[in-house]
Motif scaffolding. Sequence first.
Motif, PDB file in Angstrom:
ATOM      1  N   LEU A  30       0.881  -1.163   0.000  1.00 45.01           N
ATOM      2  CA  LEU A  30       0.000   0.000   0.000  1.00 45.01           C
ATOM      3  C   LEU A  30       0.918   1.213   0.000  1.00 45.01           C
ATOM      4  O   LEU A  30       1.602   1.480   0.979  1.00 45.01           O
ATOM      5  N   GLU A  31       0.932   1.904  -1.114  1.00 48.38           N
ATOM      6  CA  GLU A  31       1.805   3.061  -1.238  1.00 48.38           C
ATOM      7  C   GLU A  31       1.221   4.225  -0.448  1.00 48.38           C
ATOM      8  O   GLU A  31       0.009   4.404  -0.411  1.00 48.38           O
ATOM      9  N   PRO A  32       2.072   5.023   0.178  1.00 43.48           N
ATOM     10  CA  PRO A  32       1.546   6.182   0.901  1.00 43.48           C
ATOM     11  C   PRO A  32       0.971   7.200  -0.078  1.00 43.48           C
ATOM     12  O   PRO A  32       1.433   7.327  -1.207  1.00 43.48           O
ATOM     13  N   ALA A 133       3.306  -6.732   2.255  1.00 47.19           N
ATOM     14  CA  ALA A 133       3.282  -8.157   2.606  1.00 47.19           C
ATOM     15  C   ALA A 133       3.850  -8.937   1.435  1.00 47.19           C
ATOM     16  O   ALA A 133       3.906  -8.443   0.303  1.00 47.19           O
ATOM     17  N   VAL A 134       4.247 -10.178   1.700  1.00 44.53           N
ATOM     18  CA  VAL A 134       4.671 -11.119   0.678  1.00 44.53           C
ATOM     19  C   VAL A 134       3.675 -12.276   0.726  1.00 44.53           C
ATOM     20  O   VAL A 134       3.345 -12.774   1.804  1.00 44.53           O
ATOM     21  N   LEU A 156      -7.675   3.375  -1.513  1.00 46.27           N
ATOM     22  CA  LEU A 156      -7.501   1.949  -1.728  1.00 46.27           C
ATOM     23  C   LEU A 156      -8.245   1.480  -2.968  1.00 46.27           C
ATOM     24  O   LEU A 156      -8.850   0.433  -2.994  1.00 46.27           O
ATOM     25  N   THR A 157      -8.220   2.302  -4.014  1.00 47.31           N
ATOM     26  CA  THR A 157      -8.919   1.914  -5.234  1.00 47.31           C
ATOM     27  C   THR A 157      -8.278   0.702  -5.876  1.00 47.31           C
ATOM     28  O   THR A 157      -8.953  -0.185  -6.352  1.00 47.31           O
ATOM     29  N   MET A 158      -6.961   0.651  -5.899  1.00 48.02           N
ATOM     30  CA  MET A 158      -6.323  -0.503  -6.519  1.00 48.02           C
ATOM     31  C   MET A 158      -4.970  -0.776  -5.900  1.00 48.02           C
ATOM     32  O   MET A 158      -4.326   0.115  -5.359  1.00 48.02           O
ATOM     33  N   ILE A 159      -4.603  -2.019  -5.988  1.00 47.17           N
ATOM     34  CA  ILE A 159      -3.250  -2.450  -5.651  1.00 47.17           C
ATOM     35  C   ILE A 159      -2.724  -3.159  -6.882  1.00 47.17           C
ATOM     36  O   ILE A 159      -3.375  -4.047  -7.420  1.00 47.17           O
TER      37      ILE A 159
END
Length: 194
Positions: A30-32, A133-134, A156-159
Amino acid sequence: QACGGKDTVPDESLVVDKGSKGIQWAVVMLEPTAGGAKAAPAAQKISFDQKQCLFTSHVLVVTEKSVVELKNSDTVAHNVNIKAVKNRGINKTISGGEAITWTAEREEKIPVECNVHPWMKGWIVVTDAPYYAVTDAQGHFKIENVPAGSYKDPYLTMIRLDTLDDQPLGVLFNFGMHGTTLDGDSPMISVDAP
């Protein structure tokens, strides 16, 4: 030969679980947001071990400025070749039972090899993202310790899931969470949410 040879060790380059079809060793972050919190360096050394002629773990994620202890738990000598571009690369032999340290300075996905045993390959992923996470053997992951609060689109639209050589592997849109407001006692984002 103490390691048994390349035919006796698993190929970890792409591990797909037969049941879940999930991919092991994928890095999820999750990028800041702009101006958001950056990850602090690890308070203690993080171990990247060579055991039974494999790197354990195959993929290690560390935050910038963290110190990594490069260990050799085997009885035979191994080489650690960190093929960094943005960070300081090293190419050192480590005797059985010995360790050296290396500092992860900048964000980068770094291939790591043992030149003595060429089938031994791993990755160190250096990030400034505070939440990552891995994936496990079934392709599952949990991102823990996300601060309490509301997380609405577009945060948090996309990862995006990338292979370690920056090729897109997949994108998760509006994935399930354990609630959109996380309490402060057990903040967690998980793919197994109801």
